[in-house]
Motif scaffolding. Sequence first.
Motif, short mmCIF file in Angstrom:
data_model
loop_
_atom_site.label_atom_id
_atom_site.label_comp_id
_atom_site.label_asym_id
_atom_site.label_seq_id
_atom_site.Cartn_x
_atom_site.Cartn_y
_atom_site.Cartn_z
N VAL A 217 37.27 3.99 -13.49
CA VAL A 217 37.88 4.36 -12.20
C VAL A 217 37.46 5.74 -11.70
CG1 VAL A 217 40.06 5.22 -13.20
CG2 VAL A 217 40.05 4.24 -10.90
N PHE A 218 37.20 6.68 -12.64
CA PHE A 218 36.94 8.06 -12.19
C PHE A 218 35.50 8.50 -12.43
CE2 PHE A 218 41.60 8.38 -13.41
CZ PHE A 218 42.05 8.26 -12.10
N ASP A 219 35.12 9.57 -11.75
CA ASP A 219 33.78 10.16 -11.91
C ASP A 219 33.49 10.43 -13.39
OD1 ASP A 219 33.82 10.17 -9.20
OD2 ASP A 219 33.39 12.30 -8.95
N GLY A 220 32.23 10.34 -13.73
CA GLY A 220 31.82 10.62 -15.10
C GLY A 220 32.21 9.49 -16.04
N ASP A 221 32.44 8.29 -15.50
CA ASP A 221 32.85 7.12 -16.31
C ASP A 221 34.10 7.41 -17.13
OD1 ASP A 221 30.88 5.49 -15.29
OD2 ASP A 221 29.42 6.08 -16.81
N LYS A 222 35.08 8.03 -16.48
CA LYS A 222 36.36 8.34 -17.14
C LYS A 222 37.44 7.39 -16.62
CE LYS A 222 35.13 12.32 -19.18
NZ LYS A 222 34.18 13.04 -18.39
N GLY A 387 18.47 1.62 2.10
CA GLY A 387 17.42 2.60 2.39
C GLY A 387 16.13 2.25 1.70
N ASP A 388 15.12 3.09 1.94
CA ASP A 388 13.82 2.86 1.32
C ASP A 388 13.90 3.16 -0.17
OD1 ASP A 388 12.82 2.24 3.78
OD2 ASP A 388 12.17 4.31 4.20
N ASP A 389 14.76 4.09 -0.53
CA ASP A 389 14.93 4.40 -1.95
C ASP A 389 16.41 4.65 -2.24
OD1 ASP A 389 15.53 7.01 -1.11
OD2 ASP A 389 13.47 7.69 -1.38
N LEU A 390 16.72 4.85 -3.51
CA LEU A 390 18.12 4.98 -3.93
C LEU A 390 18.80 6.17 -3.26
CD1 LEU A 390 20.52 4.13 -5.66
CD2 LEU A 390 19.47 5.34 -7.60
N LYS A 391 18.07 7.27 -3.15
CA LYS A 391 18.66 8.48 -2.57
C LYS A 391 19.11 8.21 -1.13
CE LYS A 391 18.79 13.23 -2.33
NZ LYS A 391 19.69 13.20 -1.19
N GLN A 392 18.22 7.59 -0.35
CA GLN A 392 18.57 7.31 1.05
C GLN A 392 19.74 6.33 1.14
OE1 GLN A 392 15.64 5.21 3.53
NE2 GLN A 392 16.00 6.74 5.14
N ALA A 393 19.72 5.32 0.26
CA ALA A 393 20.81 4.33 0.27
C ALA A 393 22.14 5.02 -0.04
CB ALA A 393 20.52 3.23 -0.75
N LEU A 394 22.14 5.90 -1.03
CA LEU A 394 23.38 6.60 -1.39
C LEU A 394 23.84 7.53 -0.28
CD1 LEU A 394 22.55 7.41 -5.11
CD2 LEU A 394 24.51 6.05 -4.33
N ASP A 395 22.90 8.27 0.30
CA ASP A 395 23.27 9.19 1.40
C ASP A 395 23.92 8.40 2.53
OD1 ASP A 395 22.29 11.32 0.02
OD2 ASP A 395 20.39 11.46 1.13
N ARG A 396 23.36 7.24 2.85
CA ARG A 396 23.90 6.45 3.96
C ARG A 396 25.27 5.87 3.60
NH1 ARG A 396 18.34 3.58 6.17
NH2 ARG A 396 17.84 5.27 7.61
N ALA A 397 25.43 5.42 2.34
CA ALA A 397 26.73 4.88 1.93
C ALA A 397 27.80 5.97 2.02
CB ALA A 397 26.65 4.31 0.51
N TYR A 398 27.49 7.16 1.51
CA TYR A 398 28.48 8.24 1.55
C TYR A 398 28.73 8.74 2.98
CZ TYR A 398 29.30 8.47 -3.44
OH TYR A 398 29.70 8.16 -4.71
N ALA A 399 27.70 8.70 3.82
CA ALA A 399 27.91 9.07 5.23
C ALA A 399 28.87 8.07 5.87
CB ALA A 399 26.58 9.11 5.98
N GLY A 400 28.76 6.81 5.47
CA GLY A 400 29.69 5.79 5.98
C GLY A 400 31.10 6.02 5.46
N ASP A 414 30.21 9.87 -7.68
CA ASP A 414 28.98 9.92 -8.48
C ASP A 414 28.30 8.56 -8.62
OD1 ASP A 414 30.87 8.67 -10.05
OD2 ASP A 414 30.34 9.74 -11.89
N ILE A 415 28.52 7.70 -7.62
CA ILE A 415 27.84 6.40 -7.67
C ILE A 415 26.33 6.62 -7.63
CG2 ILE A 415 27.55 4.16 -6.46
CD1 ILE A 415 30.41 4.68 -7.73
N GLY A 416 25.63 5.93 -8.50
CA GLY A 416 24.16 5.97 -8.48
C GLY A 416 23.53 7.18 -9.15
N GLN A 417 24.35 8.13 -9.64
CA GLN A 417 23.76 9.35 -10.23
C GLN A 417 22.90 9.04 -11.45
OE1 GLN A 417 23.64 12.42 -8.94
NE2 GLN A 417 24.66 11.50 -7.18
#
Length: 426
Positions: A217-222, A387-400, A414-417
């Motif tokens: 449930v939490f960041d860092g797989d906690k 997105g074209d790559d994971l970074k772009q996909a994550l940026d767009r998801a978090y912008a949403g 920390d999704i995708g880190q």
Amino acid sequence: MKVLVVGSGGREHAIAREVKKSPKCELLLCAPGNPGMAELGECVPVKADDLDGIVALAKERGIDFVVVGPEGPLVAGLTDRLSEAGIPSYGPSALAARLEGSKAFSKAVMKKYGIPTAAFETFVDLDAALAFVREKGAPIVVKASGLAAGKGAIVCETLAQAEEALTDMLGEKAVFGESGREVVVEEFMSGEEASLFAVCDGRDYVMLSSAQDHKRVFDGDKGPNTGGMGAYAPAPVVTPEVLEQVKKRIVEPTLEGMVAEGCPYRGTLYVGIMQTAEGPRVVEYNCRFGDPECQVVLPLYKGDVLELLHKAATGRLKELRVEENAGSAAIVVVAAEGYPGSYPKGMEIRGCDAMPEGAHVIHAGTARKDGKLVSAGGRVLGIVGRGDDLKQALDRAYAGVAQVEMEKSFFRRDIGQKGLRRLGMN
Ligand code: AMP
Ligand code: GLY
């Protein structure tokens, strides 16, 4: 084609979205659906586990093809019932769905056909099970054999935890009811997990993109396990070499084994793997798409998803020109505070229609009340970024996610880190 999608969660919204995109889709019905699915097609209030109701609805509305989302109706035999009624459907028969519905069955199949997985024993007797864990020691994993809404696997770090889990399941408490009357006790495997999806027609299969889920449930797989707080696809831990091993050592022998067992596998074979020092080993099979993995895997398939599922359901994958998977996608789940424990409902949700480029909303636990969109579940929404790559996909998801307003909600940051680290992108 007149299509009925069965289910009401994020996975089913993602399936409906792809079905609707297909030029072959003339009509889309969803049972029971959700407010997100209602924007794509007509929702009919028949529950997914009401087998009679679903068959009657499909007949009444002249449905040509049914896609079944969740495991419950699959294990209960919905696709068998639909084929008796002459209606093609996507998803395994009840006998084939035992790969998820009975861990005792799936482990036996893996053993018989030499598929790499954790060593195990199956028990119905508490004393015998206790004697076994005392001999093996911890860490060890105790699993209810039947369906337990994702809560039936207990990773025990100490012997005392294993004794408690076994006593809870096989003793008088029977915490998982009938599902825990039989247990599988297995070796603990360490490594990184990933999810693989093979769309199967009984003999042939099409591999979709790999994905990685975030169960804690939490960041860092906690914190405790959830249904999944986010996912991304493809998962860099699944290198081309690992993917080849999964196909040759896991998917192909499983499909051949199921033919030999007299229950050919049609539908999604979800293979949860642990990438260990000895290569990929099966953690579990599921008989349906992962939720939330489905939401990121389907958009990457460049072809027509409806055609893919229909060809699989009718045993004709060989005819299909298989399309590539391209780009990356990520989903961030917005959940109600308290989830996976108890949580409030009815919070108003705003901002869903203000998604930035490359992002879209998937409904999981929402409802319409007096014209307003409100929360109705623990996992409320998922925001998908492509997105074209994971970074772009994550940026767009978090912008949403930043556009969504809902009181008493939270999400993992920390999704995708893990994926970015493997790619050297963070
Ligand atoms: P399952 O319900 O079988 O998917 O198990 C739920 C979760 O428990 C998995 O996603 C893993 O994180 C963990 N798990 C299950 N089996 C094992 C195992 N043999 N070794 C280590 N972790 C496991
Ligand atoms: N995301 C895990 C599952 O669907 O089982």
